[in-house]
Design an enzyme around this catalytic site. Sequence first.
Site: not given
Length: 271
Positions: A2-3, A91, A110, A152
């Site tokens: 999930p983002e 789950h 998971r 950077k």
Amino acid sequence: MPELPEVETTRRGVSPHLVGQRIQAVRVHHQQLRWPVPGDLSERLPGAQVLGVERRAKYLLLGTSAGTLLVHLGMSGSLRLAEADSPRLKHDHIELELGSGQVLRYCDPRRFGAWLWAGEDPLAHPLLAKLGPEPLSADFDADYLYQCAKGKSQAVKTFIMDNHVVVGVGNIYASESLFMAGILPDRAAGSISKARYAKLVEAIKFVLDRSITQGGTTLRDFVGGDGKPGYFQQQLQVYGRSGEPCRHCATPIKKLVLGQRASFYCSHCQS
Ligand SMILES: [Zn+2]
């Protein structure tokens, strides 16, 4: 995984069912997630009222009259509401029983997700205290990104995926935003002009916002807060399209690995 858009979609999906509800009971069926679920949740939460569901980066902040709970969906976590007497799935590791007769179930095959107690000042929690700005907030602008990138030599794609710089720009969104802004993913972050960062900031906001509007995008299954599939596969311009023609110029899309993540770009449209 999930983002940010999926987490925001989850927040919007579950929030109306939770806010104002009194928590009747907490049942933890599997305590071992990424970190152990605090053993005292079942003492702290019953009787508390849910005051709000906020989001910071990919954490959901479930604010209650007893304090705040931090929830992270990890790799495979999802939240959904069900009737209290409906059968629990294999789950479903945590359940919050609500005054409405519904139950909030946390499913996580998971078990890389997290349920943590953050007390009275959740933003000071060590997991949240050092995070960069929210990408959709006004704090995230070209000036900020340009200043942050000064000196950077790191690749710009790795730079924008760093949570200390800005939160929630996952791999798909980074590739797509850089394509939209016309910037090569391996260009040194410190070598990009402020004008180009302005385009990139705009692209990141656009791509994330569109995904939230569409209910999130992912390559995985997801069950939204209302029990309907929450993820939509939006049309991707470069991500996962190695060897296929660019949708703008027909040049074959190239793939490159940066910071161990696959990156996709068009060598003609991006420089
Ligand atoms: Zn192209």
